[in-house]
Design a protein around this motif. Structure first.
Motif, PDB file in Angstrom:
ATOM      1  N   TYR A  70       0.829  -1.212   0.000  1.00  0.00           N
ATOM      2  CA  TYR A  70       0.000   0.000   0.000  1.00  0.00           C
ATOM      3  C   TYR A  70       0.861   1.259   0.000  1.00  0.00           C
ATOM      4  CZ  TYR A  70      -4.494  -2.387   0.633  1.00  0.00           C
ATOM      5  OH  TYR A  70      -5.630  -3.149   0.456  1.00  0.00           O
ATOM      6  N   VAL A  75      -1.114   4.401  -1.654  1.00  0.00           N
ATOM      7  CA  VAL A  75      -2.355   4.390  -0.871  1.00  0.00           C
ATOM      8  C   VAL A  75      -2.087   4.886   0.548  1.00  0.00           C
ATOM      9  CG1 VAL A  75      -4.186   2.902   0.057  1.00  0.00           C
ATOM     10  CG2 VAL A  75      -3.307   2.526  -2.259  1.00  0.00           C
ATOM     11  N   LYS A 156      -8.928   1.415   4.335  1.00  0.00           N
ATOM     12  CA  LYS A 156      -8.676   0.037   3.956  1.00  0.00           C
ATOM     13  C   LYS A 156      -8.958  -0.862   5.156  1.00  0.00           C
ATOM     14  CE  LYS A 156      -7.226   0.618  -0.285  1.00  0.00           C
ATOM     15  NZ  LYS A 156      -8.049   0.123  -1.429  1.00  0.00           N
ATOM     16  N   ASP A 179     -10.091  -5.733   2.359  1.00  0.00           N
ATOM     17  CA  ASP A 179      -9.362  -5.453   1.121  1.00  0.00           C
ATOM     18  C   ASP A 179      -8.203  -6.423   0.922  1.00  0.00           C
ATOM     19  OD1 ASP A 179     -10.591  -2.794   0.107  1.00  0.00           O
ATOM     20  OD2 ASP A 179     -10.256  -2.444   2.243  1.00  0.00           O
ATOM     21  N   LEU A 207      -2.542  -5.137  -5.969  1.00  0.00           N
ATOM     22  CA  LEU A 207      -1.947  -5.417  -4.659  1.00  0.00           C
ATOM     23  C   LEU A 207      -1.253  -6.779  -4.672  1.00  0.00           C
ATOM     24  CD1 LEU A 207      -1.760  -4.384  -1.637  1.00  0.00           C
ATOM     25  CD2 LEU A 207      -3.630  -5.966  -1.190  1.00  0.00           C
TER      26      LEU A 207
END
Length: 366
Positions: A70, A75, A156, A179, A207
Motif C-alpha cells: 500500500y 495508498v 482500507k 481489502d 496489490l
C-alpha cells in the motif's frame, strides 16, 4: 500429561499423505516457486473465496507486505495511522511499525475480546488510512458496523487471519471480507505447515502483483528489480504439506468445535469466565480462552494435575520493552484480559477422556 497441543499427533493423523507429498517434492528437483506453490495458492484462493493468494515465508511477513504494498502504491505514506486492537499478538503491530506507519491502539470488547467498534471512530484522525482487524483466538472480529466505518472514512480493511482459517461471517470466510488479509501457517495454527509459512489473500490484482514482487527481492522478472524487496517465499515442501492438510481443515475445525461445546456445556465454576459464543460458525477455536482473576493459581493447579495450558498473552503490546514509548499508557480492558486469560487444551486430536478430565479439574477447583 494432557498436552496443550500435540503437534506430533496432529501430523501423524495425515502422515502417509504428508510423507508422500514431501517425497514428491524431493524427487522433483524443484524446491521454490513451483507447481506445489501454484496448486496451494489456487486451492487456498478457492477455499477462502478470493481471486488471489500469494504465498510467503510467514504470517508476520504477510502483513508486512500488505502494508508495504500500500505504501509502494501510494495508498499510504510513512507516518499514516492504522487502527489495531490493543490486545492483539505483537506481530500485528510489528507489521505496521515495520513500514513506518503509526499503530493506533484501540480497546477490545471485554465479552468477545475483539476490536470494539464503539471505540473506533473516536480514534480516527485525518491521518488514519486503515483498520487492521485481528480475528483473535479464531473468532470473527468483523461486524457490519466496522464495514460501515471503513466506507464512511474511506479506510482500507486489512484482516489478520492468522488464527482464524475457515471462520465464517454470514457465509463468507474471514480472509475474504476486507481489502486484503494476512494468514499464518505456523505449525500450531488450525492449518499449520511443518515450519514457518504464510500467505496474503485479496481480490485486488495490483496489490497481489506488488506483494508477489516485494516478497521476491522486489522483482517480477528475473534480475529486474522494481522495489527494494526481501526474500520471503513459501517453499515447495511447505506448500505440499499445506495442500494435504487443507483438505482436512473443515473436519478438524468441527472437532475443535466439539471440544469447545463440551467445555462450554460442562464447565461450571463461578470463578471461571467462559468465552461468549453468539455464532458457532463464526469461531474456529484456534484457542479456547477462559478468564479468572486467579489465573496463575489456576494454571499451577492444572499443571500440577497433569494439564498443560498457555497464556495468550502475558504482557500486552503497549507494556513491551520494544515499544517503551507506550509503557506509561493505560488500556484497562486490554490489561484485564492479559492478566486473566488462560487457554485450555483444544485440538483435533485431543481425546474425549482428556477433555472430560480438564472439565472435572476446573469444576473441582476453588
Amino acid at each position: 500429561m494432557i498436552k496443550f497441543l500435540d503437534l506430533k499427533k496432529v501430523t501423524e493423523s495425515h502422515l502417509a499423505e504428508i510423507s508422500e507429498a514431501v517425497s514428491r517434492v524431493v524427487s522433483s528437483g524443484w524446491y521454490l516457486q513451483g507447481e506445489e506453490n501454484r496448486r496451494f495458492e489456487d486451492s487456498y484462493s478457492n477455499y477462502i473465496g478470493v481471486k488471489y493468494t500469494v504465498g510467503c515465508a510467514n504470517g508476520l511477513d504477510a502483513l508486512i507486505w500488505i502494508f508495504r504494498a500500500y505504501v509502494e502504491l501510494g495508498v499510504m505514506n510513512v507516518g499514516d495511522e492504522v487502527i489495531v486492537p490493543a490486545n492483539t499478538y505483537i506481530a500485528s503491530i510489528l507489521s505496521i511499525t515495520e513500514n513506518g506507519l503509526i499503530p493506533v491502539l484501540v480497546e477490545p470488547n471485554i465479552d468477545t475480546y475483539q476490536l470494539d467498534e464503539k471505540c473506533i471512530e473516536q480514534a480516527i484522525t485525518n491521518k488514519t488510512r486503515a483498520i487492521l482487524l485481528v480475528h483473535l483466538y479464531g473468532q470473527c472480529a468483523y461486524t457490519p458496523g466496522i464495514g460501515e466505518i471503513c466506507k464512511k472514512h474511506n479506510l482500507k480493511l486489512v484482516e489478520d487471519n492468522a488464527q482464524a482459517h475457515g471462520c465464517l461471517f454470514q457465509g463468507r470466510k474471514t480472509g475474504s471480507i476486507g481489502d486484503a488479509a494476512g494468514h499464518s501457517f505456523y505449525p500450531g495454527k488450525n492449518l499449520g505447515a511443518l515450519g514457518d509459512a504464510g500467505a496474503i489473500t485479496t481480490n485486488d490484482s495490483q496489490l497481489a502483483d506488488t506483494v508477489r514482487s516485494l516478497a521476491n527481492y522486489g522483482s517480477s522478472r528475473k534480475y529486474v528489480f522494481k522495489y527494494t524487496g526481501r526474500n520471503s517465499r513459501l517453499d515447495e515442501i511447505q506448500a505440499a504439506v499445506l495442500n494435504v492438510k487443507l483438505q482436512y481443515l473443515d473436519q478438524d475445525i468441527e472437532k475443535r468445535r466439539s471440544v469447545a461445546r463440551f467445555y462450554t456445556g460442562n464447565i461450571v465454576n463461578n470463578k471461571v469466565i467462559l468465552p461468549m459464543i453468539s455464532d458457532w460458525n463464526a469461531h474456529v477455536f484456534h484457542l479456547f480462552p477462559v478468564r479468572t482473576v486467579l489465573r496463575d493459581e489456576l494454571q499451577r493447579y492444572l499443571y500440577g494435575n497433569g494439564v498443560e495450558t498457555i497464556i495468550h498473552y502475558p504482557i500486552p503490546p503497549h507494556k513491551q520493552e520494544c515499544y517503551a514509548e507506550w509503557n506509561s499508557r493505560s488500556f484497562p480492558i486490554t490489561e484485564q484480559i492479559h492478566a486473566e486469560e488462560l487457554s485450555l487444551p483444544i485440538s483435533p486430536v485431543i481425546e474425549p477422556e482428556e477433555v472430560r478430565r480438564v472439565v472435572e479439574l476446573i469444576n473441582n477447583w476453588h
